[in-house]
Write a protein that holds these residues in place. Structure first.
Motif, PDB file in Angstrom:
ATOM      1  N   GLY A 313      12.659   7.104   8.194  1.00 10.63           N
ATOM      2  CA  GLY A 313      12.091   8.346   8.691  1.00 10.63           C
ATOM      3  C   GLY A 313      11.212   8.219   9.905  1.00 10.63           C
ATOM      4  N   VAL A 314      10.884   9.386  10.457  1.00  4.90           N
ATOM      5  CA  VAL A 314       9.966   9.495  11.594  1.00  4.90           C
ATOM      6  C   VAL A 314       9.004  10.652  11.324  1.00  4.90           C
ATOM      7  N   ASN A 315       7.869  10.619  12.018  1.00  4.77           N
ATOM      8  CA  ASN A 315       6.954  11.757  12.022  1.00  4.77           C
ATOM      9  C   ASN A 315       7.382  12.722  13.124  1.00  4.77           C
ATOM     10  N   ARG A 316       7.166  14.009  12.893  1.00  3.02           N
ATOM     11  CA  ARG A 316       7.537  15.002  13.902  1.00  3.02           C
ATOM     12  C   ARG A 316       6.466  16.075  14.015  1.00  3.02           C
ATOM     13  N   HIS A 317       6.117  16.417  15.248  1.00  2.00           N
ATOM     14  CA  HIS A 317       5.285  17.581  15.534  1.00  2.00           C
ATOM     15  C   HIS A 317       6.178  18.703  16.073  1.00  2.00           C
ATOM     16  N   ASP A 318       5.789  19.935  15.793  1.00  2.00           N
ATOM     17  CA  ASP A 318       6.369  21.057  16.533  1.00  2.00           C
ATOM     18  C   ASP A 318       5.791  20.975  17.941  1.00  2.00           C
ATOM     19  N   PHE A 319       6.573  20.459  18.909  1.00  2.00           N
ATOM     20  CA  PHE A 319       6.017  20.269  20.242  1.00  2.00           C
ATOM     21  C   PHE A 319       7.122  20.275  21.288  1.00  2.00           C
ATOM     22  N   ASN A 320       6.800  20.871  22.429  1.00  2.00           N
ATOM     23  CA  ASN A 320       7.677  20.900  23.591  1.00  2.00           C
ATOM     24  C   ASN A 320       6.810  20.663  24.821  1.00  2.00           C
ATOM     25  N   VAL A 344      18.317   8.167  11.858  1.00  3.61           N
ATOM     26  CA  VAL A 344      17.155   8.605  11.088  1.00  3.61           C
ATOM     27  C   VAL A 344      17.642   9.573  10.015  1.00  3.61           C
ATOM     28  N   ASN A 345      17.212   9.374   8.782  1.00  4.65           N
ATOM     29  CA  ASN A 345      17.661  10.290   7.719  1.00  4.65           C
ATOM     30  C   ASN A 345      16.522  11.063   7.077  1.00  4.65           C
ATOM     31  N   ALA A 346      15.273  10.834   7.541  1.00  2.00           N
ATOM     32  CA  ALA A 346      14.125  11.499   6.917  1.00  2.00           C
ATOM     33  C   ALA A 346      13.082  11.840   7.983  1.00  2.00           C
ATOM     34  N   VAL A 347      12.342  12.916   7.730  1.00  3.80           N
ATOM     35  CA  VAL A 347      11.321  13.356   8.682  1.00  3.80           C
ATOM     36  C   VAL A 347      10.107  13.853   7.906  1.00  3.80           C
ATOM     37  N   ARG A 348       8.939  13.508   8.410  1.00  5.89           N
ATOM     38  CA  ARG A 348       7.677  14.002   7.852  1.00  5.89           C
ATOM     39  C   ARG A 348       7.096  15.016   8.820  1.00  5.89           C
ATOM     40  N   THR A 349       6.728  16.178   8.330  1.00  5.12           N
ATOM     41  CA  THR A 349       6.229  17.245   9.205  1.00  5.12           C
ATOM     42  C   THR A 349       4.734  17.030   9.448  1.00  5.12           C
ATOM     43  N   SER A 350       4.433  16.006  10.183  1.00 10.93           N
ATOM     44  CA  SER A 350       3.032  15.669  10.444  1.00 10.93           C
ATOM     45  C   SER A 350       2.434  16.662  11.453  1.00 10.93           C
ATOM     46  N   HIS A 351       1.267  17.232  11.160  1.00  7.51           N
ATOM     47  CA  HIS A 351       0.493  17.145   9.920  1.00  7.51           C
ATOM     48  C   HIS A 351       0.279  18.551   9.396  1.00  7.51           C
ATOM     49  N   TYR A 352       1.377  19.264   9.250  1.00  4.59           N
ATOM     50  CA  TYR A 352       1.348  20.684   8.877  1.00  4.59           C
ATOM     51  C   TYR A 352       2.788  21.127   8.645  1.00  4.59           C
ATOM     52  N   PRO A 353       2.990  22.223   7.957  1.00  9.43           N
ATOM     53  CA  PRO A 353       4.356  22.753   7.830  1.00  9.43           C
ATOM     54  C   PRO A 353       4.907  23.136   9.198  1.00  9.43           C
ATOM     55  N   ASN A 354       6.159  22.826   9.432  1.00 20.45           N
ATOM     56  CA  ASN A 354       6.823  23.216  10.680  1.00 20.45           C
ATOM     57  C   ASN A 354       7.332  24.654  10.581  1.00 20.45           C
ATOM     58  N   SER A 355       7.989  25.114  11.623  1.00 20.23           N
ATOM     59  CA  SER A 355       8.556  26.469  11.600  1.00 20.23           C
ATOM     60  C   SER A 355       9.524  26.604  10.431  1.00 20.23           C
ATOM     61  N   PRO A 356       9.564  27.744   9.750  1.00 22.27           N
ATOM     62  CA  PRO A 356      10.423  27.882   8.569  1.00 22.27           C
ATOM     63  C   PRO A 356      11.891  27.624   8.844  1.00 22.27           C
ATOM     64  N   GLU A 357      12.347  27.932  10.061  1.00 23.29           N
ATOM     65  CA  GLU A 357      13.753  27.703  10.375  1.00 23.29           C
ATOM     66  C   GLU A 357      14.091  26.213  10.479  1.00 23.29           C
ATOM     67  N   PHE A 358      13.079  25.375  10.691  1.00 18.28           N
ATOM     68  CA  PHE A 358      13.331  23.941  10.777  1.00 18.28           C
ATOM     69  C   PHE A 358      13.912  23.412   9.463  1.00 18.28           C
ATOM     70  N   TYR A 359      13.434  23.923   8.346  1.00 13.53           N
ATOM     71  CA  TYR A 359      13.896  23.453   7.041  1.00 13.53           C
ATOM     72  C   TYR A 359      15.319  23.925   6.751  1.00 13.53           C
ATOM     73  N   LEU A 360      15.647  25.123   7.217  1.00 10.68           N
ATOM     74  CA  LEU A 360      17.027  25.597   7.084  1.00 10.68           C
ATOM     75  C   LEU A 360      17.967  24.673   7.859  1.00 10.68           C
ATOM     76  N   LEU A 361      17.523  24.241   9.043  1.00  9.06           N
ATOM     77  CA  LEU A 361      18.335  23.330   9.852  1.00  9.06           C
ATOM     78  C   LEU A 361      18.472  21.968   9.180  1.00  9.06           C
ATOM     79  N   CYS A 362      17.402  21.489   8.557  1.00 12.31           N
ATOM     80  CA  CYS A 362      17.460  20.213   7.841  1.00 12.31           C
ATOM     81  C   CYS A 362      18.399  20.310   6.643  1.00 12.31           C
ATOM     82  N   ASP A 363      18.404  21.457   5.965  1.00 18.27           N
ATOM     83  CA  ASP A 363      19.379  21.685   4.893  1.00 18.27           C
ATOM     84  C   ASP A 363      20.796  21.539   5.427  1.00 18.27           C
TER      85      ASP A 363
END
Length: 475
Positions: A313-320, A344-363
């Motif tokens: 896995g990797v850590n990910r921020h909502d960032f552009n 990469v097969n896993a991601v940690r939403t560091s350090h807060y929940p990401n946008s709700p659509e991000f989880y739909l995409l991960c699904d």
């Protein structure tokens, strides 16, 4: 005081005022709507019950809360969603582990920049419908006024704040005023090692709903050899008709039903197989894509679907780089595709929940997710001697913070509880661990067979429902 509204230092308390309870993320459609998809997930813009308020808003910068006047003329504009620091206001700040102002619990420094937002919209209000205004992310807290009248106050930057505005709106032109504060009491809980940004940085929208609509529900799955078991808990006051796997079932209000599904294909990151579940009630429909999977720990082995897996896995921020903490669905897809290309097969939403659509995409794309609460008290660590300092747990052991921490844990699980990709829930980052965490941990554990962790740079503490609540295992 220049405004007709009397502030009561709500920003120095953990209360949210006028918001609805935290609930799972979903988008309702009218029954005759054609549900479109983008990148394999539901395109919410195709719903006739979804009104986006993203776009150009008016804005005015203020030095203090007391400078707010709801009758002021606002001449400047800003795109919503966005971060104000990317549009000429305030300054971009990165201070990593320290608090951005002198610690004066429970007080906030008087020099606290604010931004007055305004948007005027036309609504064809109908007598038999409800209207809900949703903010998916505002940093750090905000006051809401509808047509000049106070509606509420909310905080937790990366949590959805939903307001029932039915009684305050009218047929025709309506004015929405939002006062956003740079800092509030929540800033003590959001000392995350990231660039600090402010403003309405995620989407805003109105949902139009029938009177007795679906409010919430919970989806769980289990495996039984080659079969799957779907557990659906109707947490609404209305019955829900379910259509799933060529079956039609009625889930009565506040009841849980169990559906046996033959010969299912389990969901994994390598094979993200999803099934369509349709919910119908009161002229609405909601589309859910669900996968069948189970997460367990046996001894010291982490298992998915009864098989040992390795999380890469990797850590990910909502960032552009161009828009900072404001990201689009396209940005999320780019990140996910890059992760998949790099195995990469896993991601940690560091350090807060990401946008709700991000989880739909991960699904849909297939990524295991450690979903992290919007919680980090690194400043307490820094000012008390670092990780080895005996007072690092000062805030974690302080009952003053219990309400704020519990609310964050509740918001974390309630919003994303139906997402297949979430296999671990993180109670927060670099906040030590103590009594202020107990209520939130108890609540989240009561939600089902989930795995929880508190994350720091030193260790990962994993909690399972098969252990005593405060027993930990270091990995």
């Amino acid at each position: 005081m220049k405004t007709g509204f009397m502030f009561n230092k709500e920003y120095e308390k953990f209360d949210r005022i006028g918001t609805l309870p935290h609930r799972s993320y979903y988008i309702p459609f009218a029954e005759d709507d054609t549900v479109k998809t983008r990148f394999g997930i539901v395109d919410r813009l195709s719903s006739s019950r979804f009104l986006s308020l993203d776009g150009v808003w008016y804005i005015k910068a203020l030095k203090h809360v007391e400078d707010f006047n709801i009758t002021d003329t606002l001449d400047s504009t800003i795109p919503v969603p966005s971060c104000v620091q990317m549009h000429g206001y305030d300054q971009i700040q990165y201070i990593n582990t320290r608090y951005p102002f002198p610690v004066m619990l429970p007080h906030i420094t008087y020099d606290n920049p604010c931004w007055h937002y305004r948007r005027t919209i036309e609504l064809n209000k109908k007598a038999d419908e409800k209207y809900y205004l949703n903010f998916e992310g505002v940093d750090s807290s905000f006051y809401l006024f509808i047509n000049g009248k106070f509606k509420g106050y909310s905080q937790i930057s990366h949590s959805t704040s939903e307001f029932d505005i039915t009684d305050l709106i009218i047929k025709g032109e309506n004015t929405i005023d939002v006062l956003v504060l740079k800092w509030c009491i929540s800033t003590y809980l959001e000392c995350q090692d990231k660039f600090r940004f402010s403003g309405i940085f995620k989407s805003v929208y109105i949902l139009t709903r029938p009177e007795n609509h679906i409010t919430d529900y919970k989806i769980e799955t289990k495996l039984a050899k080659n079969n799957g078991i779907l557990l659906f808990s109707n947490e609404s006051d209305t019955d829900i008709e379910l259509k799933f796997n060529n079956k039609t079932i009625i889930a009565l209000a506040h009841k849980t039903i169990e559906v046996l599904c033959d010969d299912i294909v389990p969901w994994t990151a390598d094979n993200p197989n999803l099934y369509t579940l349709e919910l119908y009630a009161q002229g609405e429909k909601i589309i859910e894509k669900i996968g069948f999977r189970e997460v367990t720990i046996e001894g010291k082995v982490f298992k998915l679907n009864n098989k040992a897996i390795k999380l890469k896995g990797v850590n990910r921020h909502d960032f552009n780089c161009e828009t900072a903490a404001t990201v689009t669905v396209e940005n999320m897809v780019e990140d996910i595709k890059l992760m998949k290309e790099l195995n990469v097969n896993a991601v940690r939403t560091s350090h807060y929940p990401n946008s709700p659509e991000f989880y739909l995409l991960c699904d849909a794309f297939g990524l295991y997710v450690m979903n992290e609460a919007d919680l980090e008290m690194h400043g307490a660590c820094t000012r008390n001697g670092g990780y080895e300092g005996g007072l690092w747990s000062e805030y974690a052991e302080n009952s003053f913070f219990t309400a704020g921490i519990t609310d964050r844990h509740t918001a974390l699980v309630e919003r994303d509880k139906n997402r297949t990709s979430v296999i671990i829930w993180s109670l927060g980052n670099e906040s030590s661990f103590g009594r202020a965490f107990f209520d939130g941990a108890k609540y989240n554990r009561s939600m089902g067979d989930y795995i929880f962790s508190t994350v720091s740079t030193l260790c990962v503490l994993v909690f399972t429902i098969k252990q005593d609540l405060y027993t930990t295992r270091e990995l």
